[in-house]
Design a protein around this motif. Structure first.
Motif, mmCIF file in Angstrom:
data_model
loop_
_atom_site.group_PDB
_atom_site.id
_atom_site.type_symbol
_atom_site.label_atom_id
_atom_site.label_comp_id
_atom_site.label_asym_id
_atom_site.label_seq_id
_atom_site.Cartn_x
_atom_site.Cartn_y
_atom_site.Cartn_z
ATOM 1 N N ASP A 21 -29.672 -3.368 -13.722
ATOM 2 C CA ASP A 21 -30.677 -2.447 -13.187
ATOM 3 C C ASP A 21 -31.499 -1.885 -14.333
ATOM 4 O O ASP A 21 -31.395 -0.713 -14.664
ATOM 5 N N ARG A 23 -34.675 -1.379 -14.627
ATOM 6 C CA ARG A 23 -35.696 -0.401 -14.261
ATOM 7 C C ARG A 23 -35.162 1.021 -14.307
ATOM 8 O O ARG A 23 -35.740 1.905 -14.938
ATOM 9 N N SER A 24 -34.023 1.234 -13.668
ATOM 10 C CA SER A 24 -33.436 2.579 -13.691
ATOM 11 C C SER A 24 -33.052 2.993 -15.102
ATOM 12 O O SER A 24 -33.261 4.141 -15.509
ATOM 13 N N VAL A 58 -39.808 -4.627 -20.768
ATOM 14 C CA VAL A 58 -40.328 -3.513 -19.973
ATOM 15 C C VAL A 58 -41.424 -3.979 -19.030
ATOM 16 O O VAL A 58 -41.520 -3.522 -17.891
ATOM 17 N N HIS A 61 -41.036 -4.831 -15.356
ATOM 18 C CA HIS A 61 -40.789 -3.797 -14.355
ATOM 19 C C HIS A 61 -41.942 -2.810 -14.249
ATOM 20 O O HIS A 61 -42.102 -2.142 -13.236
ATOM 21 N N PHE A 62 -42.735 -2.712 -15.326
ATOM 22 C CA PHE A 62 -43.895 -1.830 -15.295
ATOM 23 C C PHE A 62 -45.074 -2.562 -15.928
ATOM 24 O O PHE A 62 -44.949 -3.076 -17.042
ATOM 25 N N LEU A 68 -44.893 3.284 -16.504
ATOM 26 C CA LEU A 68 -43.579 3.866 -16.782
ATOM 27 C C LEU A 68 -43.683 5.396 -16.792
ATOM 28 O O LEU A 68 -42.891 6.093 -16.167
#
Lengths: 199, 199
Positions: A21, A23-24, A58, A61-62, A68
């Motif tokens: 996970d 992203r988290s 990164v 995910h963003f 972010l």
DNA sequence: ATGTCATGTTATCAGTGTAAACATGGTTTG
DNA sequence: CAAACCATGTTTACACTGATAACATGACAT
């Protein structure tokens, strides 16, 4: 493998190639950074490094650094709303609730300076594309509702607007001045200013 | 001569090797940059480039980027003081003068957003070493004096402090909210808020 | 078993602030 | 006048940043 990493180069080679996970994890690490440095000093690379992942991961995910930061901004909004709920619950009447929210506003700023800055001051130059609810909507709605309930029912729409703007400006200005070192960040002082306030 | 300049490569080869008054030129160019971009987006290199000088020449006149920004901050302070003087001169009584200064404060922020940010919000992380008068002292003194003259002579010292903080917080907060896009930057709205204010 | 696809990696680029070593030329001194 | 001095500017280099493109890996479906 250039191994030009300055750190210990801990690849997540504990079985899974995929992080699980990420992203988290990135958001969490981002918030951690905001606890110790201003928003413009958080670096994608350092976040990635601390999470133990490549710098460019990164971008899976963003799309952007701004994205972010917007995510961090979002959890900031939830926290502020939570702080407001708590502040309201401890008050007897509407007037007390409103002042409690004012105190909570400044307190939140003093205790989460970077997150507050991120939410309120456009620290991300081009982050506000079209949408960007930025999650400040919820806490602001709460403030607005409480103030409306507090004013005489025959108050005009613009009168309400002006009053709301006065109140918001005052707590916001106080928070900013304290965050920026123009006024000592004394919570007791905050109380004095708000108590002696109009309303 | 690497000639990797993207611009026309205008060396000041018009006789003098030394620029003449580089320091002033850098400050002027810096202010020009602040007119079109936020403080954190001004770049030493671009300033140097536009002035037609090497990137590191700046360090002969300013030890730091923060130092240059502080210099800009200084002229900002003078400008604000000037705006205050002008605002005061057009008022009949002390109360009018004070409100005029409040309007001038927000107006100044709206018309010189980046300079205002630079002065008020620590946009230079480590700029405030020891001294750093930052030139906000003069305008703030003017505000303080006017307010003191306005209050009843028997007012306590802390009462004055609180009142001053309330007023300052309100105009500052209003300015910030407008600069950050949380509130439409409408000068008429500013007047409404300030006129309807306490005092 | 074989593709497909999300996820992560390496290589690379442009841009930044800053330090160290060097060049230039006006000013001061022998 | 010559020589030393020194403020000012230049070149080179480094570490850091955000971002893109091409490639690698592995989970999962057919």
């Amino acid at each position: 493998m250039t191994s030009d990493d300055n750190t210990v180069n801990i690849k997540p080679r504990d079985g899974r190639y995929h992080h699980g996970d990420l992203r988290s994890a990135l958001i969490e690490e981002g918030l951690a950074q905001l606890d110790v440095k201003p928003p413009d000093a958080v670096s994608l690379r350092e976040i990635a490094r601390n999470v133990g992942v490549s710098a460019t991961a990164v971008y899976r995910h963003f799309p952007d650094k701004a994205a972010l930061l917007n995510a961090l901004c979002g959890v900031g909004g939830e926290r502020l709303a939570e702080a407001f709920r708590e502040a309201m619950s401890g008050a007897d009447d509407q007037r007390g609730a409103f002042k409690a929210m004012g105190r909570a506003y400044v307190k939140f700023a003093l205790r989460n300076p970077s997150v507050f800055r991120l939410m309120m001051t456009q620290s991300r130059p081009k982050g506000d594309r079209e949408k960007d609810p930025c999650a400040t909507d919820e806490p602001f709605g709460m403030l607005s509702d409480t103030l409306n309930a507090l004013m005489p029912p025959d108050a005009s729409k613009t009168a309400r607007k002006i009053k709301r703007l006065q109140a918001w400006s005052m707590v916001h200005g106080l928070a900013m001045l304290m965050l920026d070192g123009q006024v000592p960040p004394d919570e007791a002082l905050v109380d004095q200013v708000i108590v002696a306030s109009f309303l």
